[in-house]
Design an enzyme around this catalytic site. Structure first.
Site, short mmCIF file in Angstrom:
data_model
loop_
_atom_site.label_atom_id
_atom_site.label_comp_id
_atom_site.label_asym_id
_atom_site.label_seq_id
_atom_site.Cartn_x
_atom_site.Cartn_y
_atom_site.Cartn_z
N HIS A 168 4.79 -17.65 6.21
CA HIS A 168 5.29 -17.48 4.84
C HIS A 168 5.45 -15.97 4.58
CE1 HIS A 168 5.58 -19.72 0.82
NE2 HIS A 168 5.87 -18.47 0.53
N ASN B 71 12.69 -26.13 -1.27
CA ASN B 71 12.11 -25.37 -2.38
C ASN B 71 13.21 -25.20 -3.41
OD1 ASN B 71 9.83 -25.16 -0.85
ND2 ASN B 71 9.91 -22.93 -0.61
N TYR C 194 14.05 -24.18 -7.64
CA TYR C 194 13.60 -23.73 -8.95
C TYR C 194 14.70 -23.74 -10.00
CZ TYR C 194 9.38 -21.99 -6.62
OH TYR C 194 8.21 -21.90 -5.90
N HIS D 200 0.83 -1.21 0.00
CA HIS D 200 0.00 0.00 0.00
C HIS D 200 0.86 1.26 0.00
CE1 HIS D 200 -3.50 -2.49 1.86
NE2 HIS D 200 -3.46 -2.59 0.55
N ASP E 88 -4.56 -7.38 -2.06
CA ASP E 88 -5.83 -7.05 -1.40
C ASP E 88 -6.92 -8.07 -1.75
OD1 ASP E 88 -4.56 -4.86 -0.42
OD2 ASP E 88 -5.85 -3.36 -1.41
N ASN F 180 8.98 -20.50 6.13
CA ASN F 180 9.32 -20.65 4.72
C ASN F 180 10.52 -19.79 4.34
OD1 ASN F 180 8.48 -21.55 1.90
ND2 ASN F 180 8.58 -19.33 1.66
N GLU F 181 11.54 -20.41 3.80
CA GLU F 181 12.68 -19.72 3.18
C GLU F 181 13.20 -18.50 3.93
OE1 GLU F 181 11.75 -18.73 -0.86
OE2 GLU F 181 11.49 -20.80 -1.48
N GLU G 62 8.33 -26.93 -3.04
CA GLU G 62 8.04 -26.00 -4.14
C GLU G 62 8.95 -26.35 -5.31
OE1 GLU G 62 8.16 -21.76 -3.29
OE2 GLU G 62 7.18 -22.06 -1.36
N ARG H 52 -0.41 -27.75 0.31
CA ARG H 52 0.35 -26.91 1.23
C ARG H 52 -0.14 -25.47 1.13
NH1 ARG H 52 6.10 -24.33 0.30
NH2 ARG H 52 6.32 -23.30 2.28
#
Ligand SMILES: *[C@@H]1O[C@H](CO)[C@@H](O)[C@H](O)[C@H]1NC(C)=O
Ligand SMILES: *[C@@H]1O[C@H](CO)[C@@H](O)[C@H](O)[C@H]1NC(C)=O
Ligand SMILES: *[C@@H]1O[C@H](CO)[C@@H](O)[C@H](O)[C@H]1NC(C)=O
Ligand SMILES: *[C@@H]1O[C@H](CO)[C@@H](O)[C@H](O)[C@H]1NC(C)=O
Length: 499
Positions: free
Chosen positions: A145, A330, A332, A62, A75, A189-190, A397, A100
């Site tokens: 997360h 995770n 990628y 925001h 939002d 998470n991470e 992930e 998850r």
């Protein structure tokens, strides 16, 4: 004699048959779990409904829409807060073993503190869990997360050690309310991504630039918080469902830029994946020795009176060691790495003396950090198995981004090649991988990329107030993989092209 011969033939036959079945490297092992993943801020929307408090992502998007590539925010996102039944229907169509998702701390505790519990927020998660269980899908709950209450950020966020207490209070409430029906929990998470991009490079909320000292402090406190949450679960709640709980770490692959530079590969691992993993999964605990000495040396060179890497007392080392039932991975993409001289003025990572680059020939996804290198996936699984005595690994992930389209050949090609690399790590290298989850079920709010990068198996129309969901080809493909529990190795893959 004849019966002995018969026996031998019979036994050999059994061995051969067993061998053929045992080395069917294209089928998933028995009891292997397949799922998809998501996170609260990226899909829920309803940021100011159900008495939810403000999170750092609400605040940051925001206040700083210019940091998000399309100026958007979460939002509304996928509006999963209102459409969770439709999501579960899609999951049921896929027939995943687990889903998850993460809990929004500020939806359950609007003040952040454990003084006010928001029943309406809690009910959302209870309903989601009931809906999943009614459809035969195991809920896999991530406690955190990246979206802590904004009020705590004003007090320093993860650079304030009190976060360890505040998040423990929150975790205890989640366990109390949800652990009777949830078998799988992830703590954090991470941490690496949040600490680097949130406290040093301003790519993610809270958007601070505290330099390397901020990153070191953030990681230190997140590690302690993880251990404390684990102990709370272990001591007070595990008995409910004999559940399992662990941390989720982002570990990229690393391939040596020059074949003889294997030292760079190990150094890269210790500084990135190993930073937290060594403290939890190694026999000795604590941060990796090489990291401690490199950071101490560099801190001294730069004139600091003490190492920027905070010290863990021997009590903390013991308290943290062993606090994960599985290695949540995770993954990628992969880097090329090379050894370079360490110098005085640097970002935290340069203290490793390893430079990261990419091979220009590697195929690319829409996200600039994502190259397609399946061999790096097999490598990192092997590295984790070797370093930490072959722990159970859950891939939580793995996925591919594009910018449009429901005919997503490239995603199918990516997932196929990565799952194949994982199966080879299991069958040919003996790694103990027990679960795999695609990021993500739906296209969603991709952090600072807004809605410009899509990771979903299902397309979401973000200009439609209904947030219409349309399955992509990859959903059909994954559905088939789940139904047959098998990857078609001989399948002719479409060639991956640059996009
Ligand atoms: C909630 O936020 C939306 C913007 O996303 C705004 O239009 C709406 O008025 C807000 N509702 C309340 C109750 O503040
Ligand atoms: C959990 O395991 C313990 C010990 O094996 C057993 O006594 C208990 O009944 C189990 N509880 C559940 C909920 O399965
Ligand atoms: C690796 O090979 C390059 C080029 O042959 C050489 O310059 C370098 O010193 C070697 N590095 C190591 C660590 O052996
Ligand atoms: C998304 O929804 C909007 C509004 O309903 C519609 O105009 C548009 O064509 C849709 N886009 C796609 C790709 O379906």
């Amino acid at each position: 004699m004849a019966s002995y011969l018969f026996l031998r033939v019979a036994v050999s036959f059994i061995f051969i048959v067993t061998y053929i079945f045992a080395t069917d490297t294209s089928s998933f092992p028995k009891n292997f779990l397949l799922g998809t993943s998501s996170s609260a801020y990226q899909i829920e929307g309803a940021w100011n409904e159900s008495d939810k408090g403000e999170s750092i992502w609400d605040w940051w998007t925001h206040e700083n829409p210019n940091f998000i590539s399309d100026g958007s925010n979460g939002d509304v996102a996928c509006d999963s807060f209102h459409k969770y039944k439709e999501d579960v229907k899609l999951l049921n169509d896929l027939k995943v073993d687990f889903y998850r998702f993460s809990i929004s701390w500020s939806r359950i505790l609007p003040t952040g503190y454990a003084n006010v519990i928001n029943q309406e927020g809690l009910n959302y998660y209870k309903n989601l869990i009931d809906e999943l269980l009614a459809n035969g899908i195991e809920p896999f709950v991530t406690l955190y997360h990246w979206d802590h209450p904004e009020i705590f950020e004003r007090m320093g966020g993860w650079t304030n050690e009190m976060m360890v207490e505040w998040i423990s209070d929150y975790a205890r409430i989640v366990f109390k309310e949800l652990s009777p029906k949830v078998k799988y929990f992830a703590t954090l998470n991470e941490p690496n991504v949040l600490c680097e991009e949130g406290y040093e490079t301003k790519i993610k909320a809270p958007g601070k630039n505290l330099g390397s000292p901020g990153v070191f402090l953030c990681m230190h406190n997140m590690l302690k918080a993880h251990a404390k949450i684990y102990h709370i679960y272990d001591e007070e709640f595990r008995k409910h469902r004999n559940g399992t709980i662990g941390i989720v770490l982002p570990c990229s692959g690393a391939l040596p830029k020059y074949l003889n530079d294997t030292a760079a590969v190990d150094m890269h691992f210790q500084f990135k994946c190993g930073w937290i993993a060594h403290a939890i999964f190694s026999n000795t605990g604590d941060y990796p020795q090489i990291m401690k000495s490199h950071v101490a040396e560099n801190s001294k060179l730069a004139g600091y009176p003490r190492s920027l890497l905070p010290e863990l007392s021997s009590e903390w080392v013991q308290y943290i060691k062993g606090t994960s039932d599985f290695f949540g991975l995770n993954h990628y993409s992969t880097w090329l790495v090379e050894t370079v001289p360490r110098t005085k003025e640097q970002e935290w990572y340069a203290y490793s003396g390893v430079k990261e680059s990419r091979d220009p020939s590697w195929p690319k996804a829409a996200s600039k950090w994502l190259n397609v290198v399946p061999s790096g996936f097999r490598e990192i699984i092997n590295k984790i198995a070797r370093e930490y005595d072959n722990p159970p690994i859950y891939i939580l992930e793995n996925g591919f981004s594009d910018r449009c389209c429901t005919f997503d050949y490239l995603r199918i090609s990516y997932l196929h090649s990565y799952i194949k690399a994982m199966l080879l790590a299991i069958y040919e290298d003996g790694c103990n991988v027990q679960a795999y989850s695609v990021w993500s079920l739906l296209d969603n709010f991709e952090w600072s990329a807004g809605y410009t990068e899509r990771f979903g198996l299902i397309h979401v129309n973000f200009t439609d107030s209904n947030r219409k969901r349309t399955p992509k080809w990859s959903m059909d493909w994954y559905k088939d993989v789940i139904a047959t529990r098998k990857l078609n190795f001989t399948w002719e893959l479409p060639t991956i092209i640059h996009i």
